[in-house]
Design an enzyme around this catalytic site. Structure first.
Site, short mmCIF file in Angstrom:
data_model
loop_
_atom_site.label_atom_id
_atom_site.label_comp_id
_atom_site.label_asym_id
_atom_site.label_seq_id
_atom_site.Cartn_x
_atom_site.Cartn_y
_atom_site.Cartn_z
N LYS A 1 0.77 -1.26 -0.16
CA LYS A 1 0.00 0.01 -0.13
C LYS A 1 0.84 1.34 -0.13
CE LYS A 1 -4.23 -1.93 2.26
NZ LYS A 1 -5.07 -1.86 3.17
N LYS B 1 -4.31 -8.60 -8.52
CA LYS B 1 -5.94 -9.20 -7.84
C LYS B 1 -6.79 -8.07 -8.67
CE LYS B 1 -5.67 -7.24 -3.32
NZ LYS B 1 -5.75 -7.86 -1.80
N LYS C 1 -10.32 -2.31 -6.21
CA LYS C 1 -11.18 -1.22 -6.53
C LYS C 1 -10.13 0.03 -6.85
CE LYS C 1 -14.32 -2.41 -2.93
NZ LYS C 1 -14.72 -2.15 -1.35
#
Length: 336
Positions: free
Chosen positions: A109, A200, A203
Site C-alpha cells: 500500500k 488481483k 477497487k
C-alpha cells in the site's frame, strides 16, 4: 471487518463476504459481528469528508445487499465503538516491531520496493497508522473474543499476528482472556484483474474495466468480460494458471460463483470452441449471480436513514460485548 472503500467487487464477494452470508444462513446460536472498518480506512487519508461518509453508508448497503441479515448479525461502524481503539493501544504494547515489519500489506500500500540487498526504499514517508494497523485489526477480532474469522487469503498473515498477540497477553497474565481465533478461508482462490492478470482485482485499479462490481448492470458486466484478457487458444478452455492465466481467472470466477469444482466447470465449458461463446457463458453466470445483490443495493442506498438505523442498533449491541471484554482486560492488567 470490511473497509468503506466503495461498493463490493467480485473479488470481495467470492473471497470473503459471501462466506459472511453463509454464516448468517446457518442455524446457530453464535454471535456474528460484521463491522465497517472506517478507522482502518483513514490509514490512507481521506480529504473529502462528505465522500467518506457516503462510502461508509455504501459499505453498510453492500453488506445488507449480499444477504447479511441485521436480525441475525450485528452490523456497525468500527468508529462507533471506542473500545476498538482502546484495546488497540493495549495490544500494541505486545506487538514486536520486527513482526509488524514483516507484514506485506503496508509495503504494497506504500508502493515500496525492495533493493537487491533486501532493504526497502523511502520508508521514512510511511505513516504509523498504516504500519501498525494489523494491531487494530487484532483488536477488532479479540474485542469480541472471536473464535472463527472469515477472511480472504491476503489477510491470513494478519490472523497469525492476532493469535500471537492473544497468546502473548494470555501468557503474560497467566489467564486465558482471549481465545486463539481460527482462520476461515473462502474456498475460492484470489480473483485477478480482468485486464492484468499479474495483479488481483482491486477497487483502486486505475483501469476500472478490470473490475466487476456487484452493482454493475448486465451491460457493464458483458462489456468488461468481453474485453477480459485471455489468449490465442480457442479450440479448448481449461484451467492452467501458469500458461493460461486469463482463461484460468475466468474459470475461477465461474467455479467460485457456482460453487463448483474446477473440473466440473471444465466439463461445463467443454462445448465452447471460441472465445466469444466462452465469454458469453461467463457473463451469463455472473449476471445471474449478481442480479439479486444489485437490485437490493439499488433500493437500500436510497434509504440512508434505514442504513444509519441498522448500524446504530448493531453498534449498540456490539458495544455491550466490547465493554465487557475491555473491562476484563483492564482488570487483568491492573487498571481496575
Amino acid at each position: 471487518m470490511v473497509q468503506p472503500t466503495g461498493k463490493f467487487h467480485l473479488g470481495n464477494y467470492l473471497g470473503a463476504v459471501r462466506v459472511w452470508k453463509d454464516l448468517c444462513d446457518l442455524k446457530t446460536n453464535q454471535n456474528l459481528y460484521f463491522g465497517v472498518a472506517d478507522l482502518h480506512a483513514i490509514t490512507i487519508p481521506k480529504p473529502d469528508a462528505s465522500n467518506f461518509k457516503q462510502l461508509r453508508l455504501e459499505a453498510i448497503a453492500s453488506l445488507l445487499s449480499i444477504g447479511i441479515d441485521p436480525l441475525k448479525a450485528h452490523v456497525f461502524f468500527q468508529s462507533s465503538i471506542p473500545q476498538h481503539a482502546e484495546l488497540n493501544w493495549m495490544l500494541s504494547t505486545f506487538a514486536p516491531m520486527g513482526y509488524l515489519n514483516r507484514m506485506t500489506q503496508w509495503k504494497s500500500k506504500s508502493n515500496l520496493k525492495e533493493s537487491d540487498e533486501g532493504t526497502l526504499d523511502n520508508t521514512s514517508n510511511v505513516k504509523l497508522g498504516l504500519f501498525a494497523y494489523p494491531v487494530l485489526q487484532a483488536a477488532d477480532i479479540l474485542l469480541y473474543k472471536s473464535t472463527h474469522v472469515p477472511v480472504g487469503e491476503d489477510q491470513s498473515q494478519h490472523l497469525e499476528l492476532t493469535r500471537t498477540l492473544a497468546e502473548n497477553f494470555n501468557k503474560m497474565y497467566k489467564k486465558r482472556v482471549f481465545p486463539l481465533p481460527k482462520t476461515m478461508l473462502a474456498p475460492t482462490k484470489k480473483i485477478l484483474s480482468l485486464n492484468s492478470v499479474a495483479k488481483k482485482m482491486s477497487k483502486s485499479d486505475p483501469n476500472q474495466n478490470g473490475v466487476v462490481y456487484l452493482n454493475d448492470s448486465p451491460e457493464e458486466i458483458a462489456r468488461k468480460i468481453k474485453k477480459a484478457v485471455t489468449d490465442n487458444i480457442s479450440e479448448a478452455f481449461y484451467y492452467d494458471p501458469i500458461n493460461r492465466p486469463g482463461v484460468s481467472n475466468l474459470i475461477n470466477m465461474i467455479s467460485g460463483t457456482q460453487r463448483k469444482s474446477i473440473s466440473a466447470v471444465e466439463k461445463d465449458i467443454a462445448q465452447y470452441k471460441n472465445h466469444q461463446d466462452f465469454k458469453n457463458y461467463v457473463t451469463e453466470v455472473l449476471v445471474e449471480e449478481l442480479k439479486e445483490p444489485r437490485l437490493k443495493y439499488d433500493n437500500l442506498i436510497q434509504d440512508l436513514s434505514y442504513l444509519e438505523k441498522v448500524q446504530q442498533e448493531g453498534a449498540s449491541k456490539a458495544s455491550e460485548v466490547a465493554e465487557q471484554t475491555l473491562d476484563e482486560v483492564k482488570t487483568t492488567m491492573g487498571f481496575k
